[in-house]
Design a protein around this motif. Structure first.
Motif, PDB file in Angstrom:
ATOM      1  N   ARG A 101     -28.976 -28.883   3.333  1.00 43.44           N
ATOM      2  CA  ARG A 101     -29.425 -29.809   2.304  1.00 43.44           C
ATOM      3  C   ARG A 101     -30.635 -30.592   2.773  1.00 43.44           C
ATOM      4  N   ALA A 102     -30.627 -30.993   4.043  1.00 37.80           N
ATOM      5  CA  ALA A 102     -31.774 -31.730   4.563  1.00 37.80           C
ATOM      6  C   ALA A 102     -33.033 -30.860   4.605  1.00 37.80           C
ATOM      7  N   ALA A 103     -32.859 -29.587   4.928  1.00 36.24           N
ATOM      8  CA  ALA A 103     -34.015 -28.690   4.965  1.00 36.24           C
ATOM      9  C   ALA A 103     -34.558 -28.422   3.573  1.00 36.24           C
ATOM     10  N   GLY A 104     -33.656 -28.351   2.590  1.00 38.74           N
ATOM     11  CA  GLY A 104     -34.101 -28.091   1.224  1.00 38.74           C
ATOM     12  C   GLY A 104     -34.537 -29.325   0.486  1.00 38.74           C
ATOM     13  N   GLY A 105     -34.121 -30.504   0.955  1.00 40.45           N
ATOM     14  CA  GLY A 105     -34.470 -31.728   0.254  1.00 40.45           C
ATOM     15  C   GLY A 105     -33.367 -32.150  -0.684  1.00 40.45           C
ATOM     16  N   ALA A 106     -33.125 -33.421  -0.703  1.00 41.50           N
ATOM     17  CA  ALA A 106     -32.038 -33.933  -1.544  1.00 41.50           C
ATOM     18  C   ALA A 106     -32.334 -33.778  -3.019  1.00 41.50           C
ATOM     19  N   ALA A 107     -33.616 -33.885  -3.373  1.00 41.77           N
ATOM     20  CA  ALA A 107     -33.967 -33.778  -4.799  1.00 41.77           C
ATOM     21  C   ALA A 107     -33.875 -32.341  -5.292  1.00 41.77           C
ATOM     22  N   SER A 108     -34.346 -31.413  -4.426  1.00 41.16           N
ATOM     23  CA  SER A 108     -34.350 -30.018  -4.851  1.00 41.16           C
ATOM     24  C   SER A 108     -32.990 -29.368  -4.737  1.00 41.16           C
ATOM     25  N   ALA A 109     -32.121 -29.862  -3.863  1.00 41.39           N
ATOM     26  CA  ALA A 109     -30.792 -29.286  -3.687  1.00 41.39           C
ATOM     27  C   ALA A 109     -29.745 -30.380  -3.762  1.00 41.39           C
ATOM     28  N   PRO A 110     -29.373 -30.837  -4.931  1.00 43.24           N
ATOM     29  CA  PRO A 110     -28.360 -31.888  -5.043  1.00 43.24           C
ATOM     30  C   PRO A 110     -26.998 -31.375  -4.610  1.00 43.24           C
ATOM     31  N   LYS A 111     -26.112 -32.317  -4.416  1.00 42.37           N
ATOM     32  CA  LYS A 111     -24.788 -31.973  -3.916  1.00 42.37           C
ATOM     33  C   LYS A 111     -24.012 -31.112  -4.896  1.00 42.37           C
ATOM     34  N   SER A 112     -24.172 -31.382  -6.180  1.00 37.94           N
ATOM     35  CA  SER A 112     -23.443 -30.604  -7.174  1.00 37.94           C
ATOM     36  C   SER A 112     -23.916 -29.156  -7.209  1.00 37.94           C
ATOM     37  N   ALA A 113     -25.169 -28.899  -6.779  1.00 38.96           N
ATOM     38  CA  ALA A 113     -25.680 -27.535  -6.767  1.00 38.96           C
ATOM     39  C   ALA A 113     -25.227 -26.776  -5.540  1.00 38.96           C
ATOM     40  N   LEU A 114     -24.777 -27.483  -4.514  1.00 37.84           N
ATOM     41  CA  LEU A 114     -24.368 -26.827  -3.279  1.00 37.84           C
ATOM     42  C   LEU A 114     -22.882 -26.513  -3.263  1.00 37.84           C
ATOM     43  N   LEU A 115     -22.075 -27.413  -3.711  1.00 37.81           N
ATOM     44  CA  LEU A 115     -20.626 -27.255  -3.655  1.00 37.81           C
ATOM     45  C   LEU A 115     -20.052 -27.417  -5.056  1.00 37.81           C
ATOM     46  N   ASP A 116     -19.103 -26.579  -5.409  1.00 39.39           N
ATOM     47  CA  ASP A 116     -18.449 -26.724  -6.697  1.00 39.39           C
ATOM     48  C   ASP A 116     -17.335 -27.760  -6.588  1.00 39.39           C
ATOM     49  N   HIS A 117     -16.687 -28.030  -7.700  1.00 40.17           N
ATOM     50  CA  HIS A 117     -15.681 -29.089  -7.721  1.00 40.17           C
ATOM     51  C   HIS A 117     -14.476 -28.730  -6.862  1.00 40.17           C
ATOM     52  N   ARG A 118     -14.136 -27.457  -6.835  1.00 38.49           N
ATOM     53  CA  ARG A 118     -12.979 -27.061  -6.028  1.00 38.49           C
ATOM     54  C   ARG A 118     -13.245 -27.287  -4.547  1.00 38.49           C
ATOM     55  N   VAL A 119     -14.438 -26.945  -4.079  1.00 41.14           N
ATOM     56  CA  VAL A 119     -14.778 -27.156  -2.666  1.00 41.14           C
ATOM     57  C   VAL A 119     -14.885 -28.644  -2.368  1.00 41.14           C
ATOM     58  N   GLU A 120     -15.394 -29.400  -3.309  1.00 43.15           N
ATOM     59  CA  GLU A 120     -15.484 -30.848  -3.097  1.00 43.15           C
ATOM     60  C   GLU A 120     -14.091 -31.462  -2.927  1.00 43.15           C
ATOM     61  N   ARG A 121     -13.141 -31.015  -3.734  1.00 44.26           N
ATOM     62  CA  ARG A 121     -11.781 -31.548  -3.579  1.00 44.26           C
ATOM     63  C   ARG A 121     -11.184 -31.135  -2.227  1.00 44.26           C
ATOM     64  N   CYS A 122     -11.442 -29.876  -1.832  1.00 44.55           N
ATOM     65  CA  CYS A 122     -10.941 -29.439  -0.515  1.00 44.55           C
ATOM     66  C   CYS A 122     -11.566 -30.266   0.606  1.00 44.55           C
ATOM     67  N   LEU A 123     -12.867 -30.509   0.486  1.00 46.49           N
ATOM     68  CA  LEU A 123     -13.547 -31.282   1.523  1.00 46.49           C
ATOM     69  C   LEU A 123     -13.061 -32.730   1.532  1.00 46.49           C
TER      70      LEU A 123
END
Length: 519
Positions: free
Chosen positions: A482-504
């Motif tokens: 995420r840091a390499a891609g930039g927070a604006a270009s790669a938001p958290k919702s675009a990286l992890l889905d809701h199921r992975v977020e709950r697991c994390l």
């Protein structure tokens, strides 16, 4: 009448539509009398007509002058165009040029269209060898240039020679067809030709003609030629049936192909390689696995692989025999007859598509024994297995940890690059067998950066209750991405889905990492 009181002055009529010029041409006394007394209309007509005749020339001249003034620009352009034409071409009315006909090369050929039936010796033409060779060369050149009229002109002379012309009979027939000759005419020409030259009544000559007609899919004339062949006591041989099978298959007449195959079996005519290929393709189109396998069994010896894994057959009627194998494999999987087909594939080149189809069938059926046979068949070729093949082998070996370990070791030995599909398949196997050590080894060897693979690792470690490892995967691999891609270009919702977020979130809370849980 006026004195007696019997005259009554009529109502004054309106003559405003008559111009003053009409009155100007009349005598003054007449106009004065007309104004004082009543005058019938019939006496005014000559004066009106005379006035119109006097004014007509001046009106036409005015209109013509107005037209010339209005169209002066167009007339000027027209005159300029005429002057330019005269300057360029030098003649207002050029004479028609009569094209002089080119002198054609004099050949002892008959007139165009003179293609009547051959008679007896009365129509024979005596040609010197040089003249005959010149006509034969002219025929071949005309056919190559598409001048079928000239080709037929040469043919009409060559066929009357005493010796057999050294030209292709199939080309002569094709020129007749190109020249819009009907099949009955062509058949009469052929009968007369064979009558003139009995030495040409040979199956090889007729088969050359049959093959030419078969390539053009001329079934009507081909049928008449076969009948003529039988009338000359010439029986169709294996080459004749080969052409007929290929033509009927190209025309999608599969019922006719079956009938021809049955006729060949009754007459005991051997099937050539091309006929076998057509029979196999026909049965594949019909969806008959048993008949297709029967014909393919005869073909398998022609495609045996050499030491380098290539096909040993240098000349095959099909440009891609592997395509036939792929279709046969697909039909066998659809009919659940893959176990019957595998022995026939020994020594036959099998494409990656066919291997993937067979392994996919093994995965659906969950048949480990059949998977082992397919793997043995593939490894016998000596080729390196692809990532797709390894992925399907791992999916099919769900209950064999040692075999999966061996496959993973082979992938590791081939290089550090591991496909995401193979990683996901191996993680699925690790989740079924509780193999955390194998997952750790995969993570260490692969060093994944693809987000689907990282999400799969987070879910796997969370389900295995190894919460620290799940958090480490996120902090050490997801956050740097995420840091390499930039927070604006790669938001958290675009990286992890809701199921992975709950697991994390569950892993962070269970591991005591409240800072990670708050983020």
């Amino acid at each position: 009448l006026r004195a007696a009181g019997g005259f009554r002055r009529p109502a004054v009529r309106d003559f405003s539509h008559v111009s003053r010029a009409h009155y100007a041409v009349q005598p003054r006394g007449w106009r004065t009398a007309h104004e004082r007394t009543f005058t019938p209309d019939i006496y005014r007509i000559p004066g009106i007509m005379a006035g119109m005749a006097a004014t007509a020339p001046s009106t036409f001249a005015d209109d013509a002058w107005a037209f010339l003034v209005a169209t002066r620009a167009e007339l000027a352009l027209f005159c300029a165009a005429v002057a330019a034409y005269v300057l360029l071409f030098g003649n207002m009315a050029p004479k028609s040029k009569r094209s002089r006909p080119q002198k054609a090369k004099q050949l002892p050929a008959a007139a165009d269209g003179d293609l009547g039936d051959l008679g007896d010796g009365s129509s024979q033409v005596d040609l010197k060898p040089a003249q005959r060779e010149e006509l034969e060369r002219a025929f071949n050149e005309a056919f190559a240039a598409g001048d079928h009229r000239q080709a037929l002109s040469c043919w009409s002379t060559l066929r009357r020679c005493e010796q057999v012309p050294a030209i292709s009979l199939a080309r002569a027939v094709e020129s007749m067809q190109r020249f819009k000759k009907d099949p009955n005419f062509v058949l009469r020409e052929l009968k007369a030709y064979f009558k003139r030259f009995p030495s040409q009544c040979d199956a090889a000559v007729v088969n050359d003609l049959v093959e030419s007609l078969g390539k053009r899919l001329d079934s009507e004339l081909l049928g008449k030629v076969i009948d003529m062949m039988l009338s000359m006591n010439l029986q169709p041989d294996h080459r004749t049936y080969e052409v007929l099978l290929a033509m009927q298959f190209s025309m999608r007449n599969f019922s006719q192909v079956r009938a021809l195959l049955g006729e060949m079996g009754e007459k005991g005519i051997r099937m050539t390689t091309r006929a076998r290929v057509v029979a196999t393709k026909t049965m594949l189109k019909a969806g008959s696995f048993e008949e297709a396998a029967h014909h393919f069994r005869e073909l398998s010896s022609l495609w045996e692989c050499g030491a380098d894994g290539t096909s040993a057959a240098t000349t095959t009627p099909s440009a891609a025999p592997q395509h036939i194998v792929a279709q046969l494999v697909e039909l066998a999987c659809r009919d659940h007859s893959l176990s019957q087909l595998l022995p026939m594939l020994e020594g036959v080149p099998v494409s990656e598509e066919a291997v993937a189809t067979m392994l996919s069938e093994c995965v659906r059926r969950k048949d480990t024994a059949l998977t082992a046979k397919v793997e043995q068949l593939v490894r016998a070729r000596g080729h390196t297995l692809s990532d797709a093949t390894y992925t399907l082998l791992v999916k099919s070996a769900s209950g064999e940890p040692e075999r999966v370990r061996r496959l993973f070791n082979e992938v590791k030995a081939s290089g550090p690059a591991v496909s995401p599909d193979f990683a996901l398949a191996l993680l699925s196997f690790c989740g079924q067998t509780q193999s955390g050590a194998l997952a750790d080894e995969l993570l260490e060897h692969m060093q994944p950066t693809q987000m689907p693979v990282l999400s799969a690792f987070i879910r796997f470690y969370t389900e295995q209750e190894e919460f620290d490892k799940a958090c480490d995967v996120y902090e050490r691999r997801v956050l740097p991405s995420r840091a390499a891609g930039g927070a604006a270009s790669a938001p958290k919702s675009a990286l992890l889905d809701h199921r992975v977020e709950r697991c994390l979130m569950t892993a962070a809370l269970r591991a005591g990492r409240r800072e990670l849980a708050q983020t």
